[in-house]
Design a protein around this motif. Structure first.
Motif, PDB file in Angstrom:
ATOM      1  N   LYS A  47      -3.227   7.047   1.210  1.00 49.81           N
ATOM      2  CA  LYS A  47      -2.152   6.423   1.910  1.00 49.81           C
ATOM      3  C   LYS A  47      -2.518   8.564   2.630  1.00 49.81           C
ATOM      4  O   LYS A  47      -2.523   9.028   1.745  1.00 49.81           O
ATOM      5  N   ASP A 104       1.867   3.217  -2.263  1.00 51.77           N
ATOM      6  CA  ASP A 104       1.568   4.151  -2.671  1.00 51.77           C
ATOM      7  C   ASP A 104       0.350   4.463  -2.799  1.00 51.77           C
ATOM      8  O   ASP A 104      -0.950   5.185  -4.142  1.00 51.77           O
ATOM      9  N   SER A 144       1.101  -1.322   0.494  1.00 54.30           N
ATOM     10  CA  SER A 144      -0.134  -0.162   0.385  1.00 54.30           C
ATOM     11  C   SER A 144       0.868   1.649  -0.060  1.00 54.30           C
ATOM     12  O   SER A 144       0.255   2.366   0.266  1.00 54.30           O
TER      13      SER A 144
END
Length: 83
Positions: free
Chosen positions: A64, A57, A55
């Protein structure tokens, strides 16, 4: 009413709220071990690291956060459920 672990992870914004989450994560493991996908510290950390890497990116249903405290809490939370 007591907040869920998921609610707490989403409220993390600084060191104090991260520590609250971390304490509740530990209590959750003690009280609900049967709900955890990873039953050893090694598998927990591996799952957390795997999800964190996957995760890095963001994901299709995950944005994020910019806040590093929240990101760390999310990575640890996912160590509970990620396989």
């Amino acid at each position: 009413m007591k907040k869920t672990l998921f609610e707490l992870v989403n409220e993390v914004e600084d060191e104090v709220t991260f520590m609250v989450f971390l304490q509740q994560l530990s209590k959750d493991r003690e009280g609900h071990a049967d709900e955890w996908q990873n039953d050893s510290i090694a598998s927990f950390l591996e799952a957390a690291a795997d999800w964190g890497q996957a995760s890095i990116d963001g994901l299709s249903h995950y944005e994020k956060p910019d806040n590093p405290w929240k990101r760390c809490a999310q990575i640890l939370y996912m160590g509970k459920i990620y396989e």
